[in-house]
Design an enzyme around this catalytic site. Sequence first.
Site, mmCIF file in Angstrom:
data_model
loop_
_atom_site.group_PDB
_atom_site.id
_atom_site.type_symbol
_atom_site.label_atom_id
_atom_site.label_comp_id
_atom_site.label_asym_id
_atom_site.label_seq_id
_atom_site.Cartn_x
_atom_site.Cartn_y
_atom_site.Cartn_z
ATOM 1 N N ARG A 264 1.085 -1.135 -0.162
ATOM 2 C CA ARG A 264 0.147 0.064 -0.133
ATOM 3 C C ARG A 264 1.087 0.807 0.118
ATOM 4 O O ARG A 264 2.017 1.146 0.596
ATOM 5 C CB ARG A 264 -0.939 -0.133 1.361
ATOM 6 C CG ARG A 264 -2.009 -1.475 1.112
ATOM 7 C CD ARG A 264 -2.757 -0.831 0.625
ATOM 8 N NE ARG A 264 -3.863 -2.252 0.429
ATOM 9 C CZ ARG A 264 -4.894 -2.757 1.758
ATOM 10 N NH1 ARG A 264 -5.153 -1.766 2.101
ATOM 11 N NH2 ARG A 264 -5.927 -4.004 2.009
ATOM 12 N N ARG A 279 -0.357 0.215 10.707
ATOM 13 C CA ARG A 279 -0.003 1.201 9.128
ATOM 14 C C ARG A 279 1.064 1.062 8.284
ATOM 15 O O ARG A 279 2.338 1.125 9.158
ATOM 16 C CB ARG A 279 -0.597 2.638 9.098
ATOM 17 C CG ARG A 279 -1.991 2.409 9.733
ATOM 18 C CD ARG A 279 -2.131 3.725 10.190
ATOM 19 N NE ARG A 279 -2.512 4.402 8.659
ATOM 20 C CZ ARG A 279 -3.267 4.683 7.807
ATOM 21 N NH1 ARG A 279 -4.733 4.328 8.488
ATOM 22 N NH2 ARG A 279 -3.217 5.149 6.282
ATOM 23 N N GLU A 351 -9.985 -2.382 12.932
ATOM 24 C CA GLU A 351 -10.245 -3.079 12.155
ATOM 25 C C GLU A 351 -9.317 -4.684 11.854
ATOM 26 O O GLU A 351 -7.901 -4.022 11.677
ATOM 27 C CB GLU A 351 -10.662 -2.729 10.843
ATOM 28 C CG GLU A 351 -11.117 -4.493 9.790
ATOM 29 C CD GLU A 351 -9.970 -3.666 8.943
ATOM 30 O OE1 GLU A 351 -9.932 -5.259 8.121
ATOM 31 O OE2 GLU A 351 -9.050 -2.768 8.072
ATOM 32 N N SER A 354 -12.293 -7.158 7.732
ATOM 33 C CA SER A 354 -13.010 -6.471 6.296
ATOM 34 C C SER A 354 -14.440 -7.364 5.742
ATOM 35 O O SER A 354 -13.469 -8.102 4.438
ATOM 36 C CB SER A 354 -13.028 -5.810 5.728
ATOM 37 O OG SER A 354 -12.559 -4.111 6.765
ATOM 38 N N ARG A 393 -2.132 -5.814 12.778
ATOM 39 C CA ARG A 393 -3.067 -5.413 13.925
ATOM 40 C C ARG A 393 -3.870 -6.119 15.037
ATOM 41 O O ARG A 393 -3.378 -5.965 15.589
ATOM 42 C CB ARG A 393 -4.480 -4.639 13.449
ATOM 43 C CG ARG A 393 -3.849 -3.530 12.733
ATOM 44 C CD ARG A 393 -5.220 -2.509 11.661
ATOM 45 N NE ARG A 393 -4.818 -1.295 10.534
ATOM 46 C CZ ARG A 393 -5.880 -0.718 10.305
ATOM 47 N NH1 ARG A 393 -7.361 -1.126 10.409
ATOM 48 N NH2 ARG A 393 -5.226 0.059 9.574
#
Length: 427
Positions: A264, A279, A351, A354, A393
Site C-alpha cells: 500500500r 499501518r 479492524e 473486513s 494489527r
Amino acid sequence: MLDVTLIRQHPERVRAGLRKRGLDVDLDAFLALDERLRAARTALERLRGERRRVSAEIAARRRTGEAPGELLARATELADRVTGATAAHGRLDAEHRAFLDGLPNLPDPDVPAGGKEHNEVIRAEGVRPEFAFPPRDHVRLGQELALVDHRRGAALAGSGNWIYRGEGAALEWALLNHFLDSHRRAGYTFVLPPHLLTWQAGYTAGQFPKFADDVFVTERAADGRPERFLLPTAETALAAMHQGETLDEPELPLKYVAYTPCYRQEAGGYRTAERGTLRGHQFNKVELFQLTRPDDSDAAQLELLARAEELVAGLGLHHRVTRLAAGDTSAAQAKTYDVEVWLPSLGTYAEVSSVSNARDYQARRGGIRYRPAGGGKTAYVHTLNASGLATSRLVPALLEQHQRPDGSVAVPEVLRRWGLPEVLRRP
C-alpha cells in the site's frame, strides 16, 4: 459497475443510494448522454446496414457484367459517413463508460447513511482485559521481546516498514499457518496468486480508475495508467481470476483462500494510532473470497463473518463487530462488517477483517457470469471477500491483550503447535 438498466428504470433509487454515501450525482445528464449514445448506436448500425446493402448490390452487378455506376459514389459516401459515425459513437461510448466507471456500488438498504461516525456496533465478544499493572504498548513489547525491528526495517526500505525477527517472525508465520489450515479444512481452495497484476485486475476489483494512485506502480501504459502494479490485497487478484468466464451453476459457490503480502502507498506516521505495525507499506494477510449465486450471497457473507470471528475468538481476543455506514464502505462493496480487536494502549478498536459483499458490481466489471442449471439466460455472479485475517494489527492486539506484569506475553494455545513457546520472554 452499476447496471445501466437500473439507472434508466429507477434513477431515484440510484440517487438515494448514492446520497447515503454522501454523493450527489447528476443522473439527468447521464441519462441524456445515454439517450444520445443509443441514438448514435442506432444511426451507426443503420449506416453499416446500408453500406452492406450497397456493397452487395455492387458485387451483384459486377457478377452480371453490369457497371456499378452511381453505386460506387454512394459506397464512398457511406464509407465516409460510417467513419464519422463510428468516431462520434466512440466518443459518446467513452464518456458513457467513464461515468459508469466512476460510480460506486449502491449500499444495501440496511446500511446506515453517512460517514464512519454512523458505523453501528452489532455486538462485542469476549472480556475486555483489565490490568493490575501499568500495561506496555505493542511497540515497547515488540522491542523488549526482540520480536519486531522497526529501526532496521526503516533503514532497509524507508518509513512504514519493519522486520519481524526471532520469535516475532515465528509468531507471524504461525498465525498465517493457523489461518490457512483452518480455511482449507473448511473447504476453501488454497491460491497463491501473482503479486504483479495488470490494469484489468484492478478495474475488475473496482479499485481502478478512481483509486489508481493508491498502488505501487511498476509499469505505466502510454496513457499513464498503471499497466502493472503490486497488489494491494489478494482480493484484487481473486476478483479477477475468473474474468470473462461463464461458470456452470453447479460449480458455485467457488471458495478461495489466498496468502499474500499486501503493498500500500499509505503508511503510518508518528501518531500513537499509526505506530508499530498498525499501518505500513507492506503487511501480510490471508484473504477469503467467494463467487456465489445471487440468492446465496447474504448467507455467504454471514459465513465469512463467522469464520473471521471464530479465528479472533480462538486467539482469546476481545473484539467487536461493526456494520459500516455507507460513506465508510469501500466503493465496490454494498455492505461491509468489520471485525475489530481491542488495543488497550489506544483505548480503541482496530479492524483485522473486513467482510464485504460486492453483489454483482465486480462481476459486471469483469464479465463473470454463470449458466443456470435449468437453462435460460446467463446471469452475473455475486462476489464476496473477507480478511481471514490480516496480521499487522492482530499482532499488536495479541501482545497487548496477553501481556503479563513482567513484560512477557502469553501465546494462545492454538498457535503452539507451530513451534511457539507458551510464553514469549525477553531473550
